[in-house]
Design a protein around this motif. Sequence first.
Motif, PDB file in Angstrom:
ATOM      1  N   MET A 154       0.853  -1.184   0.000  1.00 51.76           N
ATOM      2  CA  MET A 154       0.000   0.000   0.000  1.00 51.76           C
ATOM      3  C   MET A 154       0.892   1.239   0.000  1.00 51.76           C
ATOM      4  O   MET A 154       1.729   1.408   0.869  1.00 51.76           O
ATOM      5  CB  MET A 154      -0.916   0.013   1.231  1.00 51.76           C
ATOM      6  CG  MET A 154      -1.977   1.072   1.139  1.00 51.76           C
ATOM      7  SD  MET A 154      -3.013   1.320   2.612  1.00 51.76           S
ATOM      8  CE  MET A 154      -3.172  -0.270   3.307  1.00 51.76           C
ATOM      9  N   GLU A 155       0.712   2.081  -1.022  1.00 45.47           N
ATOM     10  CA  GLU A 155       1.520   3.296  -1.125  1.00 45.47           C
ATOM     11  C   GLU A 155       0.891   4.420  -0.320  1.00 45.47           C
ATOM     12  O   GLU A 155       1.574   5.143   0.382  1.00 45.47           O
ATOM     13  CB  GLU A 155       1.622   3.701  -2.594  1.00 45.47           C
ATOM     14  CG  GLU A 155       2.543   4.868  -2.843  1.00 45.47           C
ATOM     15  CD  GLU A 155       2.616   5.197  -4.313  1.00 45.47           C
ATOM     16  OE1 GLU A 155       2.360   6.363  -4.656  1.00 45.47           O
ATOM     17  OE2 GLU A 155       2.917   4.303  -5.125  1.00 45.47           O
ATOM     18  N   LYS A 156      -0.439   4.575  -0.455  1.00 43.01           N
ATOM     19  CA  LYS A 156      -1.150   5.604   0.292  1.00 43.01           C
ATOM     20  C   LYS A 156      -2.314   4.962   1.022  1.00 43.01           C
ATOM     21  O   LYS A 156      -3.056   4.175   0.454  1.00 43.01           O
ATOM     22  CB  LYS A 156      -1.696   6.669  -0.652  1.00 43.01           C
ATOM     23  CG  LYS A 156      -0.637   7.564  -1.254  1.00 43.01           C
ATOM     24  CD  LYS A 156      -1.280   8.682  -2.046  1.00 43.01           C
ATOM     25  CE  LYS A 156      -0.230   9.577  -2.643  1.00 43.01           C
ATOM     26  NZ  LYS A 156      -0.818  10.603  -3.507  1.00 43.01           N
ATOM     27  N   ASN A 157      -2.466   5.300   2.278  1.00 42.45           N
ATOM     28  CA  ASN A 157      -3.584   4.780   3.071  1.00 42.45           C
ATOM     29  C   ASN A 157      -4.899   5.328   2.518  1.00 42.45           C
ATOM     30  O   ASN A 157      -4.916   6.376   1.864  1.00 42.45           O
ATOM     31  CB  ASN A 157      -3.440   5.203   4.535  1.00 42.45           C
ATOM     32  CG  ASN A 157      -2.326   4.445   5.218  1.00 42.45           C
ATOM     33  OD1 ASN A 157      -2.046   3.301   4.895  1.00 42.45           O
ATOM     34  ND2 ASN A 157      -1.664   5.101   6.159  1.00 42.45           N
ATOM     35  N   PRO A 158      -6.014   4.616   2.799  1.00 39.73           N
ATOM     36  CA  PRO A 158      -7.316   5.101   2.323  1.00 39.73           C
ATOM     37  C   PRO A 158      -7.577   6.519   2.809  1.00 39.73           C
ATOM     38  O   PRO A 158      -7.371   6.833   3.978  1.00 39.73           O
ATOM     39  CB  PRO A 158      -8.313   4.120   2.951  1.00 39.73           C
ATOM     40  CG  PRO A 158      -7.528   2.888   3.172  1.00 39.73           C
ATOM     41  CD  PRO A 158      -6.135   3.334   3.477  1.00 39.73           C
ATOM     42  N   LYS A 159      -8.005   7.373   1.877  1.00 36.71           N
ATOM     43  CA  LYS A 159      -8.240   8.777   2.204  1.00 36.71           C
ATOM     44  C   LYS A 159      -9.513   9.226   1.533  1.00 36.71           C
ATOM     45  O   LYS A 159      -9.741   8.931   0.361  1.00 36.71           O
ATOM     46  CB  LYS A 159      -7.051   9.603   1.707  1.00 36.71           C
ATOM     47  CG  LYS A 159      -7.133  11.062   2.039  1.00 36.71           C
ATOM     48  CD  LYS A 159      -5.922  11.790   1.487  1.00 36.71           C
ATOM     49  CE  LYS A 159      -6.079  13.281   1.698  1.00 36.71           C
ATOM     50  NZ  LYS A 159      -5.042  14.022   0.999  1.00 36.71           N
ATOM     51  N   LEU A 160     -10.356   9.939   2.269  1.00 30.69           N
ATOM     52  CA  LEU A 160     -11.635  10.405   1.749  1.00 30.69           C
ATOM     53  C   LEU A 160     -11.434  11.717   0.998  1.00 30.69           C
ATOM     54  O   LEU A 160     -10.898  12.676   1.545  1.00 30.69           O
ATOM     55  CB  LEU A 160     -12.638  10.600   2.895  1.00 30.69           C
ATOM     56  CG  LEU A 160     -14.082  10.863   2.489  1.00 30.69           C
ATOM     57  CD1 LEU A 160     -14.652   9.650   1.767  1.00 30.69           C
ATOM     58  CD2 LEU A 160     -14.916  11.170   3.711  1.00 30.69           C
TER      59      LEU A 160
END
Length: 175
Positions: A154-160
């Motif tokens: 995972m490069e970027k965590n889940p973001k809204l």
Amino acid sequence: MLTIAKLDHQLNDEIRDKEIRLIGADGAQLGIVSAAQANQMADEQGLDLVKISPNAVPPVCKIMDYSKFCFDQKKREKEAKKNQKVVEIKEIRMSPSIDTNDFNTKVKNAQKFLKEGNRVKVSVRFRGREMAHTNLGEKLLMDFNEACAEVATMEKNPKLEGRFMAMFLTPKNSK
């Protein structure tokens, strides 16, 4: 002036400097000579006089076959372009109420993209009242990450971001 590899080269009679440092066709230093004398030496050998380093004092010129030089330069550029790998970003979209089989199909597609060496953007779209349950979307993305864990990180965590929650996966064996 001809332009090769985004550099301007002065040839033969275009070189008007008083004296230049001359390099022979075999790469040997021939010393500092006048431009006219260097041009004459190049003509005798049936080759071109090319200014290689115009900013040096005195400027450096080389006796060479200019058309062959241009051909080799283009060939090298083409080879370098051929060896380049353009990494694309593939996107996979889901909704929070996705079913198990649909989820598994999306995971297989993502793994295929990752094995090809592409990055994958996984996004969940929230509609209407689903915005109140963004935690379901985050859980879905985390499950997706676990399903792809053997081939991706995972490069970027889940973001809204607005109505979308997104995360990026990159292949593990990225070169």
